[in-house]
Design a protein around this motif. Structure first.
Motif, PDB file in Angstrom:
ATOM      1  N   ILE A  87     -15.932  16.903 -16.911  1.00 35.94           N
ATOM      2  CA  ILE A  87     -16.860  16.902 -18.040  1.00 35.94           C
ATOM      3  C   ILE A  87     -18.180  16.282 -17.579  1.00 35.94           C
ATOM      4  O   ILE A  87     -18.174  15.278 -16.850  1.00 35.94           O
ATOM      5  CB  ILE A  87     -16.284  16.034 -19.201  1.00 35.94           C
ATOM      6  N   VAL A  88     -19.271  16.885 -17.985  1.00 37.49           N
ATOM      7  CA  VAL A  88     -20.576  16.275 -17.731  1.00 37.49           C
ATOM      8  C   VAL A  88     -21.260  16.045 -19.074  1.00 37.49           C
ATOM      9  O   VAL A  88     -21.230  16.914 -19.949  1.00 37.49           O
ATOM     10  CB  VAL A  88     -21.454  17.157 -16.811  1.00 37.49           C
ATOM     11  N   VAL A  89     -21.828  14.852 -19.206  1.00 42.14           N
ATOM     12  CA  VAL A  89     -22.496  14.487 -20.453  1.00 42.14           C
ATOM     13  C   VAL A  89     -23.953  14.173 -20.115  1.00 42.14           C
ATOM     14  O   VAL A  89     -24.211  13.436 -19.168  1.00 42.14           O
ATOM     15  CB  VAL A  89     -21.844  13.212 -21.061  1.00 42.14           C
ATOM     16  N   GLU A  90     -24.866  14.740 -20.860  1.00 39.16           N
ATOM     17  CA  GLU A  90     -26.268  14.398 -20.605  1.00 39.16           C
ATOM     18  C   GLU A  90     -26.545  12.994 -21.135  1.00 39.16           C
ATOM     19  O   GLU A  90     -25.996  12.589 -22.153  1.00 39.16           O
ATOM     20  CB  GLU A  90     -27.185  15.446 -21.243  1.00 39.16           C
ATOM     21  N   LYS A  91     -27.321  12.260 -20.428  1.00 41.47           N
ATOM     22  CA  LYS A  91     -27.797  10.899 -20.768  1.00 41.47           C
ATOM     23  C   LYS A  91     -26.767   9.796 -20.509  1.00 41.47           C
ATOM     24  O   LYS A  91     -27.061   8.838 -19.793  1.00 41.47           O
ATOM     25  CB  LYS A  91     -28.269  10.797 -22.227  1.00 41.47           C
ATOM     26  N   LYS A 143     -20.971   2.005 -11.476  1.00 41.04           N
ATOM     27  CA  LYS A 143     -22.027   2.235 -10.493  1.00 41.04           C
ATOM     28  C   LYS A 143     -22.390   3.717 -10.400  1.00 41.04           C
ATOM     29  O   LYS A 143     -23.548   4.077 -10.189  1.00 41.04           O
ATOM     30  CB  LYS A 143     -21.532   1.718  -9.135  1.00 41.04           C
ATOM     31  N   PHE A 144     -21.387   4.568 -10.561  1.00 42.28           N
ATOM     32  CA  PHE A 144     -21.629   6.007 -10.436  1.00 42.28           C
ATOM     33  C   PHE A 144     -21.809   6.676 -11.802  1.00 42.28           C
ATOM     34  O   PHE A 144     -21.948   7.889 -11.890  1.00 42.28           O
ATOM     35  CB  PHE A 144     -20.458   6.665  -9.700  1.00 42.28           C
ATOM     36  N   LEU A 145     -21.756   5.872 -12.866  1.00 47.13           N
ATOM     37  CA  LEU A 145     -21.873   6.389 -14.234  1.00 47.13           C
ATOM     38  C   LEU A 145     -20.804   7.443 -14.517  1.00 47.13           C
ATOM     39  O   LEU A 145     -21.051   8.453 -15.175  1.00 47.13           O
ATOM     40  CB  LEU A 145     -23.273   6.979 -14.490  1.00 47.13           C
ATOM     41  N   THR A 146     -19.625   7.233 -13.953  1.00 48.03           N
ATOM     42  CA  THR A 146     -18.519   8.173 -14.185  1.00 48.03           C
ATOM     43  C   THR A 146     -17.296   7.409 -14.689  1.00 48.03           C
ATOM     44  O   THR A 146     -17.229   6.180 -14.572  1.00 48.03           O
ATOM     45  CB  THR A 146     -18.116   8.922 -12.900  1.00 48.03           C
ATOM     46  N   ALA A 147     -16.346   8.161 -15.233  1.00 46.76           N
ATOM     47  CA  ALA A 147     -15.109   7.541 -15.718  1.00 46.76           C
ATOM     48  C   ALA A 147     -13.989   8.568 -15.680  1.00 46.76           C
ATOM     49  O   ALA A 147     -14.247   9.778 -15.669  1.00 46.76           O
ATOM     50  CB  ALA A 147     -15.306   7.052 -17.149  1.00 46.76           C
ATOM     51  N   SER A 148     -12.760   8.083 -15.619  1.00 45.64           N
ATOM     52  CA  SER A 148     -11.611   8.989 -15.703  1.00 45.64           C
ATOM     53  C   SER A 148     -10.754   8.601 -16.895  1.00 45.64           C
ATOM     54  O   SER A 148     -10.491   7.423 -17.119  1.00 45.64           O
ATOM     55  CB  SER A 148     -10.769   8.898 -14.433  1.00 45.64           C
ATOM     56  N   LEU A 149     -10.327   9.624 -17.618  1.00 46.95           N
ATOM     57  CA  LEU A 149      -9.437   9.401 -18.768  1.00 46.95           C
ATOM     58  C   LEU A 149      -8.053   9.918 -18.385  1.00 46.95           C
ATOM     59  O   LEU A 149      -7.923  11.046 -17.890  1.00 46.95           O
ATOM     60  CB  LEU A 149      -9.925  10.199 -19.971  1.00 46.95           C
ATOM     61  N   PHE A 150      -7.042   9.088 -18.577  1.00 45.87           N
ATOM     62  CA  PHE A 150      -5.675   9.511 -18.303  1.00 45.87           C
ATOM     63  C   PHE A 150      -4.952   9.608 -19.639  1.00 45.87           C
ATOM     64  O   PHE A 150      -4.647   8.595 -20.264  1.00 45.87           O
ATOM     65  CB  PHE A 150      -4.986   8.512 -17.372  1.00 45.87           C
ATOM     66  N   LEU A 187      -2.568  14.714 -18.741  1.00 50.10           N
ATOM     67  CA  LEU A 187      -3.850  15.351 -18.445  1.00 50.10           C
ATOM     68  C   LEU A 187      -4.856  14.316 -17.945  1.00 50.10           C
ATOM     69  O   LEU A 187      -4.918  13.210 -18.463  1.00 50.10           O
ATOM     70  CB  LEU A 187      -4.367  16.001 -19.734  1.00 50.10           C
ATOM     71  N   ARG A 188      -5.650  14.703 -16.931  1.00 48.63           N
ATOM     72  CA  ARG A 188      -6.695  13.807 -16.447  1.00 48.63           C
ATOM     73  C   ARG A 188      -8.052  14.464 -16.701  1.00 48.63           C
ATOM     74  O   ARG A 188      -8.247  15.635 -16.398  1.00 48.63           O
ATOM     75  CB  ARG A 188      -6.497  13.586 -14.944  1.00 48.63           C
ATOM     76  N   ILE A 189      -8.938  13.695 -17.257  1.00 47.02           N
ATOM     77  CA  ILE A 189     -10.273  14.238 -17.533  1.00 47.02           C
ATOM     78  C   ILE A 189     -11.306  13.339 -16.857  1.00 47.02           C
ATOM     79  O   ILE A 189     -11.340  12.131 -17.105  1.00 47.02           O
ATOM     80  CB  ILE A 189     -10.554  14.263 -19.057  1.00 47.02           C
ATOM     81  N   ASP A 190     -12.112  13.932 -15.979  1.00 44.89           N
ATOM     82  CA  ASP A 190     -13.178  13.156 -15.339  1.00 44.89           C
ATOM     83  C   ASP A 190     -14.476  13.372 -16.100  1.00 44.89           C
ATOM     84  O   ASP A 190     -14.861  14.519 -16.369  1.00 44.89           O
ATOM     85  CB  ASP A 190     -13.329  13.573 -13.873  1.00 44.89           C
ATOM     86  N   VAL A 191     -15.103  12.266 -16.451  1.00 46.30           N
ATOM     87  CA  VAL A 191     -16.351  12.355 -17.218  1.00 46.30           C
ATOM     88  C   VAL A 191     -17.492  11.791 -16.362  1.00 46.30           C
ATOM     89  O   VAL A 191     -17.378  10.687 -15.819  1.00 46.30           O
ATOM     90  CB  VAL A 191     -16.255  11.520 -18.522  1.00 46.30           C
ATOM     91  N   ALA A 192     -18.565  12.568 -16.233  1.00 48.83           N
ATOM     92  CA  ALA A 192     -19.712  12.085 -15.451  1.00 48.83           C
ATOM     93  C   ALA A 192     -20.972  12.191 -16.287  1.00 48.83           C
ATOM     94  O   ALA A 192     -21.034  12.980 -17.237  1.00 48.83           O
ATOM     95  CB  ALA A 192     -19.858  12.924 -14.193  1.00 48.83           C
ATOM     96  N   THR A 193     -21.958  11.397 -15.915  1.00 46.02           N
ATOM     97  CA  THR A 193     -23.273  11.522 -16.547  1.00 46.02           C
ATOM     98  C   THR A 193     -24.060  12.547 -15.735  1.00 46.02           C
ATOM     99  O   THR A 193     -24.029  12.502 -14.500  1.00 46.02           O
ATOM    100  CB  THR A 193     -23.997  10.165 -16.505  1.00 46.02           C
ATOM    101  N   ALA A 194     -24.718  13.471 -16.413  1.00 49.96           N
ATOM    102  CA  ALA A 194     -25.495  14.491 -15.683  1.00 49.96           C
ATOM    103  C   ALA A 194     -26.462  13.792 -14.747  1.00 49.96           C
ATOM    104  O   ALA A 194     -27.179  12.868 -15.146  1.00 49.96           O
ATOM    105  CB  ALA A 194     -26.255  15.369 -16.678  1.00 49.96           C
ATOM    106  N   ARG A 195     -26.465  14.206 -13.488  1.00 42.86           N
ATOM    107  CA  ARG A 195     -27.335  13.516 -12.533  1.00 42.86           C
ATOM    108  C   ARG A 195     -27.911  14.501 -11.528  1.00 42.86           C
ATOM    109  O   ARG A 195     -27.382  15.585 -11.308  1.00 42.86           O
ATOM    110  CB  ARG A 195     -26.561  12.433 -11.803  1.00 42.86           C
ATOM    111  N   THR A 196     -28.989  14.062 -10.943  1.00 46.94           N
ATOM    112  CA  THR A 196     -29.561  14.846  -9.860  1.00 46.94           C
ATOM    113  C   THR A 196     -29.382  14.020  -8.590  1.00 46.94           C
ATOM    114  O   THR A 196     -29.247  12.801  -8.638  1.00 46.94           O
ATOM    115  CB  THR A 196     -31.047  15.172 -10.142  1.00 46.94           C
ATOM    116  N   GLU A 197     -29.350  14.709  -7.474  1.00 48.21           N
ATOM    117  CA  GLU A 197     -29.159  13.992  -6.205  1.00 48.21           C
ATOM    118  C   GLU A 197     -30.321  14.350  -5.302  1.00 48.21           C
ATOM    119  O   GLU A 197     -30.762  15.491  -5.274  1.00 48.21           O
ATOM    120  CB  GLU A 197     -27.854  14.452  -5.536  1.00 48.21           C
ATOM    121  N   TYR A 198     -30.819  13.372  -4.601  1.00 44.41           N
ATOM    122  CA  TYR A 198     -31.776  13.734  -3.550  1.00 44.41           C
ATOM    123  C   TYR A 198     -31.379  13.018  -2.266  1.00 44.41           C
ATOM    124  O   TYR A 198     -30.833  11.918  -2.281  1.00 44.41           O
ATOM    125  CB  TYR A 198     -33.240  13.466  -3.963  1.00 44.41           C
ATOM    126  N   TYR A 199     -31.627  13.712  -1.182  1.00 43.43           N
ATOM    127  CA  TYR A 199     -31.179  13.219   0.124  1.00 43.43           C
ATOM    128  C   TYR A 199     -32.357  12.604   0.859  1.00 43.43           C
ATOM    129  O   TYR A 199     -33.349  13.274   1.123  1.00 43.43           O
ATOM    130  CB  TYR A 199     -30.595  14.374   0.939  1.00 43.43           C
TER     131      TYR A 199
END
Ligand code: ATP
Length: 398
Positions: A34-38, A60-67, A72-84
């Protein structure tokens, strides 16, 4: 429900990645991303409370896992951009929009999202022509620097291509080959490469995948000194024919090590040590390989000729499960069958008497002699010369 939770706190919620791809392809996938904006963490908090699920947060990564209770496992992340900041280094991360979140992904088919909020529920979000690629069965990267930024994507491309029977799109294939030629695989840590390589080894079409890796010269660059010749191919074919049975038979078997036996058998001491360190292989593996590679040809002959189990046992007593797989890579299917029978027999054969019994009843001193007698007894039992009943009698004779 997750979409409704998003509505409650005013956050756009999407399911993304492999889950969407597999949904559109009709393949089962129980890893929900799952990705959530903001603010993904707030949604994860709310969902954990409402669903009575266990929550693990990675602030730190603005992510979480729901068990969830049902497994069922649901991974939730905050929408992000990456730059190298530099190629192949891990990226810097910044909170952003779903579009940018999808753009940082590996291939178009993995870069779709489905909106879960009630308004627009089920809307497919496809900025990069992924649906078209899915229909044309193409693996296509999202931009020309993709493999330079993260060369492990080269292995992922091959994995998805062979898993789904797709084709790596032409320009993508060119970019992959360029990145390999320019030495980008060498810049990635051995650990990350091993991880992606191990995932390939778990695929059903692993044999085809390794061949594709070799087409892209990945094998040569990941494992210097390995030549993907037709004889290597034959050994791998035999190895992968044997592996499913072996994985069922042995308690522990590491596919990566089994393949390393075949890959590294002709390596010089120095090169072997270099690869050992890079991929975190154990010293045990190296010492076993050095011993077994010297006896592999006569040993495989012994098995092919169906020599007595006791003869094979004397040579292979201390072999690891992976070493037996290496032996199997030298065998045709008939000889593999004999090896399986041998291993079954060894597993099912136990002596009734033990060292203590011999010492006590035959007036022997504990030591070498007792060990020799036990081995002879065991070998006689493997060959069917003695049974449980005749064991003590035979021991007396010895
Ligand atoms: P699988 O079915 O093998 O788990 P997956 O697509 O779910 O396949 P994951 O490795 O679980 O693969 O990754 C989840 C998602 O994260 C991918 O679909 C992709 O969008 C993204 N992703 C993973 N690894 C990378 C990477 N190295 N570069 C860019 N995006 C990636």
């Amino acid at each position: 429900q997750l979409g409704r939770f998003g509505d409650e706190i005013g956050l756009p919620v999407y399911t993304v990645g492999g889950f969407v791809r597999d949904l559109l392809m009709g393949n089962p996938n129980y890893d929900i991303d799952i990705v959530v904006e903001k603010d993904g963490l707030s949604l994860a908090d709310l969902a954990a409370r409402k669903l009575n699920a266990k929550l693990v947060k990675y602030e730190k990564f603005l992510t979480a896992s729901l068990f969830c209770k049902d497994g069922l496992r649901i991974d939730v992340a905050t929408a992000r951009t990456e730059y190298y900041e530099a190629p192949t280094e891990l990226p810097q991360v910044e909170v952003s929009t779903i579009k940018k979140d999808l753009y940082r992904r590996d291939f178009t088919i993995n870069a779709m999202a489905i909106k879960l909020n009630q308004k627009d529920f089920g809307l497919l979000i496809d900025f990069f022509g992924a649906k078209k690629d899915l229909d044309s069965k193409l693996i296509r990267c999202l931009h020309t620097l993709s493999f330079v930024e993260d060369p492990t994507r080269i292995l992922r491309a091959v994995r998805f291509e062979t898993r789904f029977g797709f084709k790596i799109e032409q320009q993508t294939a060119r970019l992959m080959l360029d990145a390999v030629h320019q030495g980008y695989l060498e810049k990635v840590s051995g650990q990350r490469l091993r991880q992606e390589f191990e995932k390939i080894l778990e695929e059903k079409s692993v044999f085809e995948a390794l061949k594709r890796l070799s087409d892209f010269e990945v094998i040569k660059h990941m494992f210097p000194g390995v030549f993907y010749t037709s004889s290597m191919e034959e050994k791998l074919r035999a190895l992968f024919m044997f592996l499913p049975w072996a994985e069922n038979f042995f308690e522990k078997l590491n596919r990566f090590y089994a393949v390393m036996y075949v890959f590294l058998e002709y390596h010089s001491e120095n090169l072997l040590e270099e690869i050992r360190q890079r991929y975190g292989l154990s010293h045990c593996f190296v010492s076993e390989l050095k011993v077994i590679k010297k006896m592999i040809v006569p040993l495989s002959k012994m098995i092919s000729l169906h020599m007595e189990f006791s003869d094979i046992y004397r040579v292979t007593q201390s072999f690891s499960s992976e070493a037996f797989c290496y032996v199997a890579s030298y065998l045709d299917s008939q000889a593999q069958q004999y090896l399986k029978e041998f291993l079954e027999k060894v597993k099912g054969t136990r002596l009734k008497v033990n060292g203590g019994y011999l010492v006590k009843n035959f007036n022997l001193k504990p030591g070498r002699l007792v060990g020799d007698i036990l081995e002879k007894l065991y070998c006689a039992k493997l060959d069917g010369v003695i049974t449980d009943e005749s064991e003590e009698e035979y021991a007396k004779k010895l």
